[in-house]
Design a protein around this motif. Structure first.
Motif, PDB file in Angstrom:
ATOM      1  N   THR A 206     -24.743  23.099  -7.318  1.00  0.00           N
ATOM      2  CA  THR A 206     -24.060  21.914  -7.251  1.00  0.00           C
ATOM      3  C   THR A 206     -23.828  22.108  -5.651  1.00  0.00           C
ATOM      4  OG1 THR A 206     -22.939  22.497  -9.268  1.00  0.00           O
ATOM      5  CG2 THR A 206     -21.747  21.110  -7.678  1.00  0.00           C
ATOM      6  N   ALA A 207     -24.040  20.904  -5.062  1.00  0.00           N
ATOM      7  CA  ALA A 207     -24.027  20.731  -3.623  1.00  0.00           C
ATOM      8  C   ALA A 207     -22.392  20.530  -3.072  1.00  0.00           C
ATOM      9  CB  ALA A 207     -24.611  19.274  -3.211  1.00  0.00           C
ATOM     10  N   PRO A 208     -22.464  21.040  -1.847  1.00  0.00           N
ATOM     11  CA  PRO A 208     -20.859  21.223  -1.449  1.00  0.00           C
ATOM     12  C   PRO A 208     -20.299  19.564  -1.241  1.00  0.00           C
ATOM     13  CG  PRO A 208     -22.319  21.339   0.354  1.00  0.00           C
ATOM     14  CD  PRO A 208     -22.958  21.336  -1.015  1.00  0.00           C
ATOM     15  N   THR A 209     -18.844  19.334  -1.106  1.00  0.00           N
ATOM     16  CA  THR A 209     -18.165  18.419  -0.648  1.00  0.00           C
ATOM     17  C   THR A 209     -17.131  18.889   0.484  1.00  0.00           C
ATOM     18  OG1 THR A 209     -16.477  18.589  -2.232  1.00  0.00           O
ATOM     19  CG2 THR A 209     -18.207  16.883  -2.734  1.00  0.00           C
ATOM     20  N   PHE A 210     -16.917  17.920   1.518  1.00  0.00           N
ATOM     21  CA  PHE A 210     -16.398  18.280   2.754  1.00  0.00           C
ATOM     22  C   PHE A 210     -15.115  17.550   2.968  1.00  0.00           C
ATOM     23  CE2 PHE A 210     -20.865  19.257   2.826  1.00  0.00           C
ATOM     24  CZ  PHE A 210     -21.061  20.416   3.517  1.00  0.00           C
ATOM     25  N   LYS A 211     -14.342  18.137   3.710  1.00  0.00           N
ATOM     26  CA  LYS A 211     -12.980  17.556   4.303  1.00  0.00           C
ATOM     27  C   LYS A 211     -13.299  16.820   5.651  1.00  0.00           C
ATOM     28  CE  LYS A 211     -10.165  21.341   2.067  1.00  0.00           C
ATOM     29  NZ  LYS A 211      -9.017  22.323   2.476  1.00  0.00           N
TER      30      LYS A 211
ATOM     31  N   PRO B   6     -16.828  24.267  -2.230  1.00  0.00           N
ATOM     32  CA  PRO B   6     -18.160  25.079  -1.536  1.00  0.00           C
ATOM     33  C   PRO B   6     -19.617  24.877  -2.408  1.00  0.00           C
ATOM     34  CG  PRO B   6     -16.874  26.474  -2.695  1.00  0.00           C
ATOM     35  CD  PRO B   6     -16.199  25.164  -2.697  1.00  0.00           C
ATOM     36  N   PRO B   7     -20.749  25.101  -1.983  1.00  0.00           N
ATOM     37  CA  PRO B   7     -21.855  25.015  -2.898  1.00  0.00           C
ATOM     38  C   PRO B   7     -21.806  26.153  -3.747  1.00  0.00           C
ATOM     39  CG  PRO B   7     -22.577  25.841  -0.589  1.00  0.00           C
ATOM     40  CD  PRO B   7     -20.967  25.335  -0.478  1.00  0.00           C
ATOM     41  N   THR B   8     -22.332  25.919  -5.026  1.00  0.00           N
ATOM     42  CA  THR B   8     -22.272  26.899  -5.943  1.00  0.00           C
ATOM     43  C   THR B   8     -23.881  27.169  -6.760  1.00  0.00           C
ATOM     44  OG1 THR B   8     -21.780  25.547  -7.743  1.00  0.00           O
ATOM     45  CG2 THR B   8     -19.867  27.045  -6.493  1.00  0.00           C
ATOM     46  N   VAL B   9     -24.041  28.257  -7.145  1.00  0.00           N
ATOM     47  CA  VAL B   9     -25.616  28.224  -7.361  1.00  0.00           C
ATOM     48  C   VAL B   9     -25.689  29.294  -8.738  1.00  0.00           C
ATOM     49  CG1 VAL B   9     -26.528  29.826  -5.978  1.00  0.00           C
ATOM     50  CG2 VAL B   9     -28.098  28.508  -7.256  1.00  0.00           C
ATOM     51  N   THR B  10     -26.260  28.931  -9.760  1.00  0.00           N
ATOM     52  CA  THR B  10     -26.802  29.875 -11.007  1.00  0.00           C
ATOM     53  C   THR B  10     -28.437  29.858 -10.832  1.00  0.00           C
ATOM     54  OG1 THR B  10     -24.859  29.480 -12.333  1.00  0.00           O
ATOM     55  CG2 THR B  10     -26.733  30.009 -13.434  1.00  0.00           C
TER      56      THR B  10
ATOM     57  N   ASN C  50     -37.031  34.997 -13.990  1.00  0.00           N
ATOM     58  CA  ASN C  50     -37.631  35.640 -15.232  1.00  0.00           C
ATOM     59  C   ASN C  50     -36.757  35.335 -16.282  1.00  0.00           C
ATOM     60  OD1 ASN C  50     -40.042  35.920 -13.743  1.00  0.00           O
ATOM     61  ND2 ASN C  50     -39.475  37.986 -13.301  1.00  0.00           N
ATOM     62  N   GLY C  51     -35.951  34.315 -16.528  1.00  0.00           N
ATOM     63  CA  GLY C  51     -35.202  34.144 -17.771  1.00  0.00           C
ATOM     64  C   GLY C  51     -33.795  34.780 -17.704  1.00  0.00           C
ATOM     65  N   ILE C  52     -33.658  35.811 -16.827  1.00  0.00           N
ATOM     66  CA  ILE C  52     -32.404  36.502 -16.760  1.00  0.00           C
ATOM     67  C   ILE C  52     -31.440  36.117 -15.625  1.00  0.00           C
ATOM     68  CG2 ILE C  52     -31.823  38.905 -16.226  1.00  0.00           C
ATOM     69  CD1 ILE C  52     -34.251  40.078 -17.171  1.00  0.00           C
ATOM     70  N   VAL C  53     -29.971  36.047 -15.852  1.00  0.00           N
ATOM     71  CA  VAL C  53     -29.324  35.588 -15.115  1.00  0.00           C
ATOM     72  C   VAL C  53     -28.905  36.634 -13.980  1.00  0.00           C
ATOM     73  CG1 VAL C  53     -26.745  34.798 -14.747  1.00  0.00           C
ATOM     74  CG2 VAL C  53     -27.882  34.060 -16.793  1.00  0.00           C
ATOM     75  N   VAL C  54     -29.121  36.233 -12.766  1.00  0.00           N
ATOM     76  CA  VAL C  54     -29.194  37.058 -11.608  1.00  0.00           C
ATOM     77  C   VAL C  54     -27.999  36.606 -10.640  1.00  0.00           C
ATOM     78  CG1 VAL C  54     -31.149  38.127 -11.833  1.00  0.00           C
ATOM     79  CG2 VAL C  54     -31.025  35.849 -10.530  1.00  0.00           C
ATOM     80  N   GLN C  55     -27.786  35.220 -10.726  1.00  0.00           N
ATOM     81  CA  GLN C  55     -26.684  34.588  -9.968  1.00  0.00           C
ATOM     82  C   GLN C  55     -25.586  33.907 -11.041  1.00  0.00           C
ATOM     83  OE1 GLN C  55     -25.796  35.644  -6.833  1.00  0.00           O
ATOM     84  NE2 GLN C  55     -27.613  36.242  -5.968  1.00  0.00           N
ATOM     85  N   ASN C  56     -24.613  34.004 -11.142  1.00  0.00           N
ATOM     86  CA  ASN C  56     -23.663  33.341 -12.290  1.00  0.00           C
ATOM     87  C   ASN C  56     -22.508  32.469 -11.443  1.00  0.00           C
ATOM     88  OD1 ASN C  56     -22.599  32.529 -14.577  1.00  0.00           O
ATOM     89  ND2 ASN C  56     -21.536  34.708 -15.020  1.00  0.00           N
ATOM     90  N   HIS C  57     -22.963  31.115 -11.254  1.00  0.00           N
ATOM     91  CA  HIS C  57     -22.074  30.186 -10.646  1.00  0.00           C
ATOM     92  C   HIS C  57     -21.478  30.951  -9.315  1.00  0.00           C
ATOM     93  CE1 HIS C  57     -19.722  26.473 -10.582  1.00  0.00           C
ATOM     94  NE2 HIS C  57     -18.872  27.041 -10.737  1.00  0.00           N
TER      95      HIS C  57
END
Length: 248
Positions: A178-183, A191-195, A199-206
């Protein structure tokens, strides 16, 4: 009017609001299943295999026509047998198209027999919107700083687990970004967020990305719009295949 009659009249006036409150109204109609259902618009039908039918194919196994050098001109990495590989010294490459929010699938491989240790073994990088790096590295029995191992948000957040396959085998990243938005003052509104699934295993969770991902220094906030997917030439012959993206 006599005193007794005045008292009776006053009492009746006092009771009027009470009588009004006691007025009974019809009970509301009971809830039905249909009251909480809606039928339009229907979601678009997307067939999932082998690539989602609404995805943009970023590499078809034949050429790098969807990519360009970050220095300008065509991407010069090597394409062979449905795979493309970093060509040392040619520099980073990036998609010609720019993206905001997206779902990205990419597969990558560290060459069998790779030599070196820590950051000097199978190093590359995947930059979201050309700015925020998800690390690509041989983290199979190769210790390094944890916020620089494979699937880390580089120099910020290590992966929840090490899901690395050994050199010579293919790894995959499935990324929801999800891209950031700015003031107006240039700070993040959101802020930007990433999941990331490695290899099919969640390693970054939002995970919140706190800003740029420099090798030296702290994260900084840079105002930007849509940006490309960028792959790093770090001098190692890392290979890639099966790359597609869905705009969200």
């Amino acid at each position: 009017m006599k005193r007794k009659e005045l008292i009776i009249v006053a009492g009746l006036i006092f009771l009027l609001p009470l009588n009004a409150q006691e007025k009974k109204y019809p009970e509301p109609a009971p809830m039905t299943p249909a009251m909480t259902e809606y039928w339009q618009p229907q979601p678009q039908v997307v067939t999932p295999d082998p690539v989602p039918s609404d995805a943009i194919l970023l590499f078809d196994g034949k050429d790098l026509s969807q990519w360009e050098s970050v220095k300008g001109g065509p991407a010069e990495w090597t394409v062979e047998n449905g795979v493309f590989t970093v060509k040392r010294g040619t520099g980073d490459i990036q998609t010609k198209r720019k993206f905001g929010d997206f779902q990205l699938h990419i597969e990558w491989r560290i060459p069998e027999g790779i030599q070196g240790e820590s950051q000097g073994r199978g190093n590359s990088g995947l930059f979201l919107q050309g700015i925020y790096e998800i690390q690509i590295l041989d983290s199979y029995k190769n210790e390094t700083y944890v916020n620089g191992q494979a699937a880390s948000i580089y120099k910020q957040t290590p992966p929840l687990v090490n899901a690395m396959r050994k050199p010579g085998e293919w790894n995959s990243y499935d990324i929801i970004y999800t891209a950031p938005t700015f003031k107006k003052d240039g700070t993040y509104r959101t802020p930007p967020t990433v999941t990331v699934l490695h290899n099919g295993i969640v390693v970054q969770n939002h995970t919140i990305i706190r800003g740029t991902t420099p090798y030296i220094g702290l994260p900084e906030v840079e105002v930007h719009g849509d940006g490309p997917i960028r792959l790093q030439d770090h001098g190692d012959p890392v290979s890639f295949r099966n790359i597609w993206i869905r705009e969200l």
